[in-house]
Design a protein around this motif. Structure first.
Motif, mmCIF file in Angstrom:
data_model
loop_
_atom_site.group_PDB
_atom_site.id
_atom_site.type_symbol
_atom_site.label_atom_id
_atom_site.label_comp_id
_atom_site.label_asym_id
_atom_site.label_seq_id
_atom_site.Cartn_x
_atom_site.Cartn_y
_atom_site.Cartn_z
ATOM 1 N N ARG A 199 1.009 131.706 4.893
ATOM 2 C CA ARG A 199 -0.041 130.719 5.206
ATOM 3 C C ARG A 199 -0.609 130.937 6.607
ATOM 4 N NH1 ARG A 199 3.647 126.823 2.357
ATOM 5 N NH2 ARG A 199 2.707 126.606 0.295
ATOM 6 N N ASP A 259 -1.090 124.195 0.180
ATOM 7 C CA ASP A 259 -2.321 124.988 0.177
ATOM 8 C C ASP A 259 -3.531 124.136 -0.207
ATOM 9 O OD1 ASP A 259 -1.091 127.543 0.810
ATOM 10 O OD2 ASP A 259 -0.232 127.460 -1.192
ATOM 11 N N ASP A 281 6.594 131.670 2.489
ATOM 12 C CA ASP A 281 5.313 131.000 2.232
ATOM 13 C C ASP A 281 4.659 130.588 3.547
ATOM 14 O OD1 ASP A 281 5.758 131.282 -0.458
ATOM 15 O OD2 ASP A 281 6.350 129.201 -0.812
ATOM 16 N N SER A 334 9.324 123.946 2.874
ATOM 17 C CA SER A 334 8.678 125.158 2.375
ATOM 18 C C SER A 334 9.590 126.375 2.491
ATOM 19 C CB SER A 334 7.388 125.424 3.155
ATOM 20 O OG SER A 334 6.414 124.437 2.897
#
Length: 507
Positions: free
Chosen positions: A120, A89, A116, A112
């Protein structure tokens, strides 16, 4: 003279990032690279210079995100190889500040968590195109050909596809065998690439998560076979290495069997002892196996052998407690093993490992199938098996048969129901049972081998004892139950405490 623009921006020059950059360069792509640790960039440039010789520079080192963008022609393509989590991020927001646009693509190649990745893509959809590609194969795979599991925006895939197919591992389409060449500047171009579009956002990282769960279980199965040979048969590491090497010439042929033999055959440079004998028996984990086990519980898709592999690492961490318990808790008396019995035990272990491995893959592929239904993905399991045949940690000749199974029936309910695999387990299951029994009678823990066997036996059992379980639940909690002699879906409840002869009621 103005420097020509680079094709790709790359952020993160750690072990995986550096090797992916060099792989891209070998395949003809000019890369603009950035890392907060400039020393890593210097090492990257030094290695590039050594490998390219008199050829023009292929990699440009950048001092900032803004400079990175200036080296690229829009629309920009930027690949990230940074630690999963907050770092992804942070980099994305810094690139927004540097001027990245809505048509630009950022590709996350880290480990990841799949949820997530989904979050995103939604969070950044008006800023740029967030795409993900799970990467397997370690540093050697990254350098000379990894297995790639991309997912996300289909348009982004059309731009990334030729790049990923160029740098991915390759296999012979007919045999399923990897085509490998570990020569800088001379990448493998022939064969089928181990890179295929998985599906919508998050699906690629989910598939990689399951890959890692299978990896956990496969490694644990091998370790249990090693322990039986070490502690029941009292075989030295070098002799066990020879057994694994022999096994690698048959149906168990795989990267994990191959490296296990190499580890066992290696001597410690300080003591001269087998290296494995001086390695502490305390295993670590990075979480992907745990995520797989948790997902299987959440979705109700049984993956007990993967879960047991995670538990095995957890109990290995209790080293001081285990050392104390070894002096307090008794095990069975040791039996003397004859030469003939030794060979029989080794053969039983081979067959047990093969059958349990089939069950682990059945668990993993069923978990992906359940997830696909739950999350609205359309996964092609034949293609997933294909891209795992080379470049990744669980690469094995075994995967060719899995791919063929799903090509025969893309709606296959469970890998165990495929005629080839059903026949294989039928042929070798008696030795599997003997191996588990031998280990149990000798007091050797074989949680993965035995849980795989229980999974197989549970799956092939038409009537499980869950009828009693439902009776128990209804007794203490009025949870109701279905009847075998009534229409499916109707629920019944017994007033257990009203009379000596309970009354059945429809609820």
């Amino acid at each position: 003279m103005t420097e020509p623009k680079c094709d790709i921006g790359f952020i993160g020059a750690g072990v995986m990032g550096k090797n992916l950059i060099l792989n891209l360069a070998d395949n003809g792509y000019r890369v603009a690279a950035f890392d907060l640790d400039h020393h890593k960039l210097e090492q990257l440039l030094q290695q590039d210079q050594q490998e390219r010789g008199e050829q023009p520079p292929r990699i440009m080192a950048c001092n900032s995100y803004t400079e990175l963008l200036s080296f690229l022609s829009p629309p920009h393509l930027i690949i990230l190889s940074v630690p999963a989590g907050k770092a992804v991020d942070d980099v994305c927001y810094k690139l927004i500040d540097a001027g990245i646009g809505a048509d630009d693509i950022i590709v996350d190649t880290g480990n990841s968590l799949w949820t997530d990745t989904v979050a995103r893509e939604k969070a950044f959809e008006s800023k740029f195109i967030f795409f993900s590609t799970a990467v397997s194969g370690g540093e050697v795979g990254a350098r000379f050909g990894p297995s790639l599991m991309p997912s996300g925006d289909p348009y982004a895939w059309t731009r990334i596809k030729p790049i990923w197919q160029a740098i991915a591992a390759k296999v012979d389409a007919k045999t399923g065998e990897p085509i490998e060449r570990f020569e800088p500047g001379n990448p493998v171009k022939e064969g089928e690439p181990c890179a295929v579009y998985i599906g919508p956002s998050g699906s690629g990282h989910y598939v990689k998560m399951v890959h890692n769960g299978i990896e956990y279980a496969d490694m644990q199965l091998i370790c249990e076979a090693y322990q039986v040979m070490r502690d029941i048969l009292h075989m030295p590491a070098a002799e066990i290495a020879a057994v694994f090497k022999q096994w690698n010439d048959g149906p168990l042929h795989s990267y994990l069997i191959e490296i296990s033999a190499e580890v066992l055959a290696t001597k410690d440079s300080e003591t001269g002892l087998p290296l494995v004998d001086v390695i502490m028996d305390r295993a670590a984990q990075k979480g992907t196996g745990l995520w797989t086990a948790v997902s299987s519980l959440q979705l109700g898709s049984p993956a007990p052998t993967i879960a047991e592999a995670v538990y095995a690492r957890a109990i290995s961490a209790l080293k001081s407690e285990r050392v104390k318990a070894a002096t307090v808790l008794a095990g069975p008396a040791e039996n003397v093993i004859s030469a003939a019995e030794k060979q029989d035990i080794i053969q039983s272990l081979h067959d047990a490992l093969y059958c349990a491995k089939i069950c682990v893959y059945a668990q993993g592929f069923n978990l992906m199938k359940t997830a696909a239904v739950e999350y609205g993905w359309k996964l092609c399991f034949a293609e997933i098996a294909k891209i795992w045949r080379a470049g990744c940690i669980i690469r094995a000749v075994f995967l060719q048969s899995i791919s063929q199974a799903y090509q025969r029936d893309d709606e296959l309910e469970n890998l165990l129901l495929d005629p080839f695999f059903a026949k294989q387990i039928s042929k070798y299951q008696q030795n599997w049972r003997k191996a588990v029994a031998n280990a149990t009678l000798a007091g050797i823990p074989v949680a993965a081998l035995s849980s795989a066997l229980s999974y197989y036996d549970s799956y092939r059992t038409a009537v499980l004892p869950a009828n009693l379980l439902q009776g128990q639940r209804d007794f203490f909690g009025a949870h109701t139950f279905e009847r075998t002699d009534k229409a499916k879906g109707r629920q019944y409840h017994v007033e257990w405490n009203q009379t000596n002869r309970p009354m059945v009621k429809i609820k």
